[in-house]
Design a protein around this motif. Sequence first.
Motif, PDB file in Angstrom:
ATOM      1  N   ILE A 114       8.497   1.070  -6.826  1.00 41.19           N
ATOM      2  CA  ILE A 114       8.918  -0.124  -6.094  1.00 41.19           C
ATOM      3  C   ILE A 114       8.592  -0.160  -4.710  1.00 41.19           C
ATOM      4  CG2 ILE A 114      11.350   0.997  -5.149  1.00 41.19           C
ATOM      5  CD1 ILE A 114      12.826  -1.409  -6.282  1.00 41.19           C
ATOM      6  N   LEU A 115       7.847   0.736  -4.309  1.00 40.81           N
ATOM      7  CA  LEU A 115       7.110   0.945  -2.758  1.00 40.81           C
ATOM      8  C   LEU A 115       6.067   0.021  -2.805  1.00 40.81           C
ATOM      9  CD1 LEU A 115       6.934   4.802  -2.566  1.00 40.81           C
ATOM     10  CD2 LEU A 115       8.828   3.277  -1.796  1.00 40.81           C
ATOM     11  N   PRO A 116       6.119  -0.563  -1.683  1.00 38.31           N
ATOM     12  CA  PRO A 116       4.959  -1.691  -1.335  1.00 38.31           C
ATOM     13  C   PRO A 116       3.645  -0.899  -1.515  1.00 38.31           C
ATOM     14  CG  PRO A 116       6.625  -1.972   0.499  1.00 38.31           C
ATOM     15  CD  PRO A 116       7.045  -0.683  -0.470  1.00 38.31           C
ATOM     16  N   LYS A 117       2.508  -1.600  -1.738  1.00 34.94           N
ATOM     17  CA  LYS A 117       1.142  -0.953  -2.026  1.00 34.94           C
ATOM     18  C   LYS A 117       0.765  -0.203  -0.612  1.00 34.94           C
ATOM     19  CE  LYS A 117       0.290  -2.340  -6.342  1.00 34.94           C
ATOM     20  NZ  LYS A 117       0.987  -1.781  -7.269  1.00 34.94           N
ATOM     21  N   ARG A 118       0.957  -0.809   0.409  1.00 36.84           N
ATOM     22  CA  ARG A 118       0.711  -0.128   1.749  1.00 36.84           C
ATOM     23  C   ARG A 118       1.369   1.348   1.764  1.00 36.84           C
ATOM     24  NH1 ARG A 118       3.308   0.109   6.665  1.00 36.84           N
ATOM     25  NH2 ARG A 118       1.979   0.571   8.580  1.00 36.84           N
ATOM     26  N   ILE A 119       2.659   1.391   1.354  1.00 34.56           N
ATOM     27  CA  ILE A 119       3.296   2.525   1.537  1.00 34.56           C
ATOM     28  C   ILE A 119       2.883   3.601   0.340  1.00 34.56           C
ATOM     29  CG2 ILE A 119       5.680   3.615   1.140  1.00 34.56           C
ATOM     30  CD1 ILE A 119       5.264   2.363   3.757  1.00 34.56           C
ATOM     31  N   GLN A 120       2.575   3.081  -0.642  1.00 34.68           N
ATOM     32  CA  GLN A 120       2.081   3.821  -1.917  1.00 34.68           C
ATOM     33  C   GLN A 120       0.584   4.587  -1.109  1.00 34.68           C
ATOM     34  OE1 GLN A 120       1.711   1.458  -5.354  1.00 34.68           O
ATOM     35  NE2 GLN A 120       3.866   1.334  -5.842  1.00 34.68           N
ATOM     36  N   HIS A 121      -0.119   3.925  -0.721  1.00 35.56           N
ATOM     37  CA  HIS A 121      -1.460   4.345  -0.063  1.00 35.56           C
ATOM     38  C   HIS A 121      -1.193   5.355   0.847  1.00 35.56           C
ATOM     39  CE1 HIS A 121      -5.582   4.410   0.913  1.00 35.56           C
ATOM     40  NE2 HIS A 121      -5.265   4.142   2.517  1.00 35.56           N
ATOM     41  N   LEU A 122      -0.214   5.112   1.719  1.00 39.72           N
ATOM     42  CA  LEU A 122       0.121   5.838   2.861  1.00 39.72           C
ATOM     43  C   LEU A 122       0.678   7.335   2.564  1.00 39.72           C
ATOM     44  CD1 LEU A 122       0.398   5.723   6.150  1.00 39.72           C
ATOM     45  CD2 LEU A 122       2.896   4.945   5.958  1.00 39.72           C
ATOM     46  N   LEU A 123       1.672   7.169   1.720  1.00 40.19           N
ATOM     47  CA  LEU A 123       2.425   8.461   1.285  1.00 40.19           C
ATOM     48  C   LEU A 123       1.581   9.707   1.009  1.00 40.19           C
ATOM     49  CD1 LEU A 123       5.028   9.712   0.139  1.00 40.19           C
ATOM     50  CD2 LEU A 123       4.946   8.844  -1.759  1.00 40.19           C
ATOM     51  N   PRO A 124       0.434   9.768   0.240  1.00 44.94           N
ATOM     52  CA  PRO A 124      -0.144  10.956   0.029  1.00 44.94           C
ATOM     53  C   PRO A 124      -0.410  11.720   1.423  1.00 44.94           C
ATOM     54  CG  PRO A 124      -0.853   9.523  -1.233  1.00 44.94           C
ATOM     55  CD  PRO A 124      -0.088   8.730  -0.401  1.00 44.94           C
ATOM     56  N   TYR A 125      -1.103  10.842   2.386  1.00 41.71           N
ATOM     57  CA  TYR A 125      -1.430  11.273   3.571  1.00 41.71           C
ATOM     58  C   TYR A 125      -0.262  11.804   4.407  1.00 41.71           C
ATOM     59  CZ  TYR A 125      -5.632   8.794   2.205  1.00 41.71           C
ATOM     60  OH  TYR A 125      -6.739   8.257   1.731  1.00 41.71           O
ATOM     61  N   MET A 126       0.793  10.990   4.449  1.00 43.51           N
ATOM     62  CA  MET A 126       1.923  11.356   5.103  1.00 43.51           C
ATOM     63  C   MET A 126       2.599  12.808   4.608  1.00 43.51           C
ATOM     64  SD  MET A 126       5.379   9.283   5.255  1.00 43.51           S
ATOM     65  CE  MET A 126       6.781   9.196   6.692  1.00 43.51           C
ATOM     66  N   GLU A 127       2.601  12.729   3.287  1.00 44.95           N
ATOM     67  CA  GLU A 127       3.248  14.089   2.761  1.00 44.95           C
ATOM     68  C   GLU A 127       2.281  15.238   2.928  1.00 44.95           C
ATOM     69  OE1 GLU A 127       5.262  15.118  -1.440  1.00 44.95           O
ATOM     70  OE2 GLU A 127       3.705  13.573  -1.504  1.00 44.95           O
ATOM     71  N   LYS A 128       1.019  15.169   2.815  1.00 49.37           N
ATOM     72  CA  LYS A 128      -0.210  16.245   2.968  1.00 49.37           C
ATOM     73  C   LYS A 128      -0.076  16.767   4.229  1.00 49.37           C
ATOM     74  CE  LYS A 128      -5.064  16.910   3.024  1.00 49.37           C
ATOM     75  NZ  LYS A 128      -5.073  16.720   4.642  1.00 49.37           N
ATOM     76  N   ASP A 129       0.270  15.967   5.365  1.00 48.04           N
ATOM     77  CA  ASP A 129       0.463  16.516   6.682  1.00 48.04           C
ATOM     78  C   ASP A 129       1.825  16.643   7.294  1.00 48.04           C
ATOM     79  OD1 ASP A 129      -2.540  16.812   6.673  1.00 48.04           O
ATOM     80  OD2 ASP A 129      -2.687  14.784   7.719  1.00 48.04           O
ATOM     81  N   ASN A 130       2.401  16.337   6.313  1.00 44.89           N
ATOM     82  CA  ASN A 130       4.187  16.212   6.681  1.00 44.89           C
ATOM     83  C   ASN A 130       4.334  15.788   7.881  1.00 44.89           C
ATOM     84  OD1 ASN A 130       6.904  16.496   6.405  1.00 44.89           O
ATOM     85  ND2 ASN A 130       6.900  18.646   5.604  1.00 44.89           N
TER      86      ASN A 130
END
Length: 194
Positions: A114-130
């Motif tokens: 349900i997340l917008p594509k932009r957020i789907q793309h951002l999430l791995p980077y956000m999570e990796k670097d917490n």
Amino acid sequence: MNFLAHIYLSGEDPELKIGNFIADSVKGKKFLDYPDRISKGITLHRKIDSYTDSHDIVKKSVSRLFPKYRHYSTVIVDILYDHFLAANWAKYSDVPLEKYTLDFYELLHENHEILPKRIQHLLPYMEKDNWLLNYASISGIGNVLAGMNRRTKNQSKMDLAVVELEQYYTDFDTEFRSFFEELIIYTKNEMKKL
């Protein structure tokens, strides 16, 4: 306010958290395409932003940065305020920040489709670097500001704002604490109307 504050201000409602988190990636009336509570989270995010941008304490923080960073000053203050929320997390939550952030990333994964594509793309980077956890340190905020500066093709010079954060640390901290208490009350009142 930036990511951490928006998530925190959503209380314990998972869908409200998702909506509040994704709101900047949902333009205009597109929020109506989402399930009711997520849609309300997007609406809440917009109300929080409007309240924040018009608040005298926030304007004071922004004015300190404006001569150097111009229209980027409001974005920088949003990020700095997330630093003070993270750095003082125990004052606002009984859940340790590390657990809180991991639980939130898990919530996003459970609702990935349900997340917008932009957020789907951002999430791995956000999570990796917490990002959410690293807001608590000055070096973590420095990394966030450096990333924002890269996204503006180095035009914003936001990476340099760590200097002002350190120079005016007590002033920003005092302003954040005063403002955030008022924002919590405002948000709770708005949530009752949702």
